[in-house]
Design an enzyme around this catalytic site. Structure first.
Site, PDB file in Angstrom:
ATOM      1  N   HIS A 280       0.775  -1.140  -0.003  1.00  0.00           N
ATOM      2  CA  HIS A 280      -0.003  -0.084  -0.079  1.00  0.00           C
ATOM      3  C   HIS A 280       0.799   1.314  -0.064  1.00  0.00           C
ATOM      4  O   HIS A 280       1.860   1.310   0.696  1.00  0.00           O
ATOM      5  CB  HIS A 280      -0.879  -0.029   1.117  1.00  0.00           C
ATOM      6  CG  HIS A 280      -0.595  -0.023   2.431  1.00  0.00           C
ATOM      7  ND1 HIS A 280      -0.017   1.254   3.238  1.00  0.00           N
ATOM      8  CD2 HIS A 280      -0.241  -0.930   3.624  1.00  0.00           C
ATOM      9  CE1 HIS A 280       0.289   1.147   4.367  1.00  0.00           C
ATOM     10  NE2 HIS A 280       0.231  -0.306   4.393  1.00  0.00           N
ATOM     11  N   ASP A 292       5.770   1.005   7.138  1.00  0.00           N
ATOM     12  CA  ASP A 292       4.365   0.818   6.882  1.00  0.00           C
ATOM     13  C   ASP A 292       3.846   1.799   5.836  1.00  0.00           C
ATOM     14  O   ASP A 292       3.353   2.956   6.494  1.00  0.00           O
ATOM     15  CB  ASP A 292       3.804   0.583   8.155  1.00  0.00           C
ATOM     16  CG  ASP A 292       2.164   0.518   7.966  1.00  0.00           C
ATOM     17  OD1 ASP A 292       1.798  -0.354   7.007  1.00  0.00           O
ATOM     18  OD2 ASP A 292       1.518   0.742   8.844  1.00  0.00           O
ATOM     19  N   GLU A 326      -5.087   1.835   2.520  1.00  0.00           N
ATOM     20  CA  GLU A 326      -5.173   0.516   3.058  1.00  0.00           C
ATOM     21  C   GLU A 326      -5.549   0.905   4.424  1.00  0.00           C
ATOM     22  O   GLU A 326      -6.325   0.462   5.311  1.00  0.00           O
ATOM     23  CB  GLU A 326      -3.648  -0.119   2.968  1.00  0.00           C
ATOM     24  CG  GLU A 326      -3.978  -1.548   3.662  1.00  0.00           C
ATOM     25  CD  GLU A 326      -3.312  -1.321   5.500  1.00  0.00           C
ATOM     26  OE1 GLU A 326      -3.678  -2.359   6.099  1.00  0.00           O
ATOM     27  OE2 GLU A 326      -2.915  -0.583   5.603  1.00  0.00           O
ATOM     28  N   HIS A 425       2.487   2.992  13.186  1.00  0.00           N
ATOM     29  CA  HIS A 425       1.691   3.669  13.359  1.00  0.00           C
ATOM     30  C   HIS A 425       2.011   4.947  14.446  1.00  0.00           C
ATOM     31  O   HIS A 425       1.363   5.656  15.125  1.00  0.00           O
ATOM     32  CB  HIS A 425       0.279   3.316  13.872  1.00  0.00           C
ATOM     33  CG  HIS A 425      -0.408   2.528  12.802  1.00  0.00           C
ATOM     34  ND1 HIS A 425      -1.660   2.123  12.830  1.00  0.00           N
ATOM     35  CD2 HIS A 425      -0.007   2.186  11.640  1.00  0.00           C
ATOM     36  CE1 HIS A 425      -1.930   1.305  11.898  1.00  0.00           C
ATOM     37  NE2 HIS A 425      -1.152   1.429  10.877  1.00  0.00           N
TER      38      HIS A 425
END
Length: 471
Positions: A280, A292, A326, A425
């Site tokens: 993503h 990420d 995503e 995150h």
């Protein structure tokens, strides 16, 4: 040997010959896969793509200016690397603006708290919200509380995520993040705070998506850092009433246009059949989305590029899909599945990279049962990388998993998730955490899987189609 026994033995041998003749992977394909593996271990294309995306684009929250820059970046990089049919398939994504978030313990012992708004949170009134804190361990614990204990208070989810190689602790913690605010609001709570769905011991909150329930007025939702959750628990342990004030300026700004960015390495003989490599393109906005999922973007892109540079292109087309949004609702994955539903039967296999770039240790597959020996053959080429066969329960990941529901077989490369959830995150998800040697290992594994999947005679069969996809 009696003639009858010789004849029966000869017949048995003849019966086995078609199996050998129909071996789905030729010695030449296996030799090329081994060569690819070794070339990948000396190639830093993925690492440099990760550096470029995090440096030149940075945070890429869905619908933000960074998201638009990322789409343009991906188009340019795929074209420069020699991909064919490079395109951006439009995707409508939500537009949420984080704003600023603050929290503090007001009583019994005033102290500031470090928090981040959860994705999709509404803002507080201008003066913030102050209320007594009620701790609960889980969603089930919350649901068991009488309404009078929750109404007018701030709910605090205390469950701590366990650090593990397989990342299983995340699945146990994330439900409170996803729907904790909605459940708390249904009992009259005025706000929700939670120990994060993450394992960082630094004072850095882990954000993530959450959703509200229809018909229930939404309440603000926040993640604490783990040290701040400890502090809050210690004050609660005194037995005195603990009051907290929270404020944030998060807001919704409708929808925006993004895109799934796609590039292909056309096959030489079965070009209409596709091996799908996914990652993503978007990220949360606290860090630069390095693990990420910039590493995933780099890994799948570099793996396909290395295969393109092989002496002979594979039989099937390799399709790299860099998915939109995503993080905040799988907008891109759902759009891709809807747009390609009618050709899902031509998707021979899907695999995605979305767990950072850490030590790979296992291969999971979900294919037709009679194709499991083929998976074991592919795994044998991965064995020198320390990758074992782990079974047949692959889910395909968040994005590619949308195609699994349409019957597309999938594989999953399992990597060490323990360090991943230390930065997941958070503001610490930055390029300095990326290890080039581990990136190369991941590229080597993806290149082997993708190449052999594209070469395998007969493919991997089909999976049962999920009932809900027919709606």
């Amino acid at each position: 040997m009696p003639l009858s026994r010789r004849a029966s033995g000869l017949a048995a041998c003849l019966l086995t010959l078609p199996a050998f003749a129909a071996d789905p992977l030729s010695p030449a394909a296996l030799a090329e896969a081994r060569a690819l593996r070794e070339r990948a271990l000396a190639d830093d294309t993925a690492y440099e793509l990760t550096r470029s995306l995090t440096t030149e684009v940075g945070p890429r929250l869905a619908g933000s200016p960074g998201d638009a820059r990322a789409v343009a970046w991906a188009m340019a990089r795929l074209e420069a690397l020699g991909f064919s049919n490079v395109r951006a398939e439009p995707v409508t994504v939500p537009r949420w603006v984080r704003g600023e978030a603050r929290a503090e313990i007001v009583a019994p012992w005033p102290q500031p708290l470090v928090v981040a708004a959860l994705g999709g949170s509404v803002g507080t009134p201008a003066g913030g919200i102050e209320a007594q804190v009620v701790p609960v361990a889980s969603l089930d614990d919350l649901k068991a509380q009488p309404r009078e204990r929750i109404a007018g208070r701030i709910v605090f989810f205390t469950n701590r995520m366990e650090r593990s190689r397989d990342g299983s602790g995340y699945g146990k913690t994330v439900p409170a993040r996803s729907s904790g605010a909605a459940e708390a609001a249904s009992l009259g709570a005025v706000a929700m705070v939670m120990r994060p769905a993450g394992t960082s011991v630094s004072r850095t909150p882990h954000t993530g998506g959450q959703r509200y329930a229809n018909g229930i007025p939404p309440i603000p939702a926040f993640a604490l850092s783990n040290p701040d959750a400890d502090l809050l628990e210690q004050q609660l342990a005194s037995g005195q009433a603990v009051r907290v004030r929270v404020s944030n300026t998060s807001r919704w700004e409708g929808e925006a246009q993004s895109a799934n960015v796609i590039g292909e390495i056309p096959g030489r003989g079965l070009a209409d059949e596709v091996v799908l490599l996914g990652a993503h393109l978007d990220s949360w906005d606290l860090g630069t989305g390095a693990l990420d999922d910039a590493t995933g973007v780099g890994v799948v892109t570099a793996a396909a590029k290395l295969i393109r540079e092989s002496q002979q292109r594979p039989k099937r087309t390799l399709r790299v899909v860099l998915y939109a949004n995503e993080e905040f609702g799988l907008s891109g994955a759902k759009a891709y599945a809807a747009a390609h539903r009618d050709t899902s039967d031509r998707h021979v296999l899907g695999i995605e990279s979305d767990l950072g770039a850490f030590q790979p240790y296992g291969l999971l597959a979900r294919v037709a049962p009679d194709k499991l020996p083929l998976v074991r053959t592919i795994q044998s080429v991965l064995e020198p990388l320390g990758i074992a066969y782990l079974g047949s329960e692959a889910d395909g990941g968040a994005d590619v998993g949308q195609m699994r529901e349409l019957g597309v077989p999938v594989m999953s490369l399992e990597t060490d998730a323990a360090p991943y959830f230390d930065v997941h995150h958070t503001a610490s998800d930055t390029f300095d955490k990326v290890d080039p040697a581990l990136v190369r290992l991941n590229v080597a594994a993806f290149a082997v899987i993708a190449y052999l999947a594209a070469e395998a005679e007969g493919g991997f069969g089909r999976l049962p189609v999920a009932a809900e996809t027919g709606k």
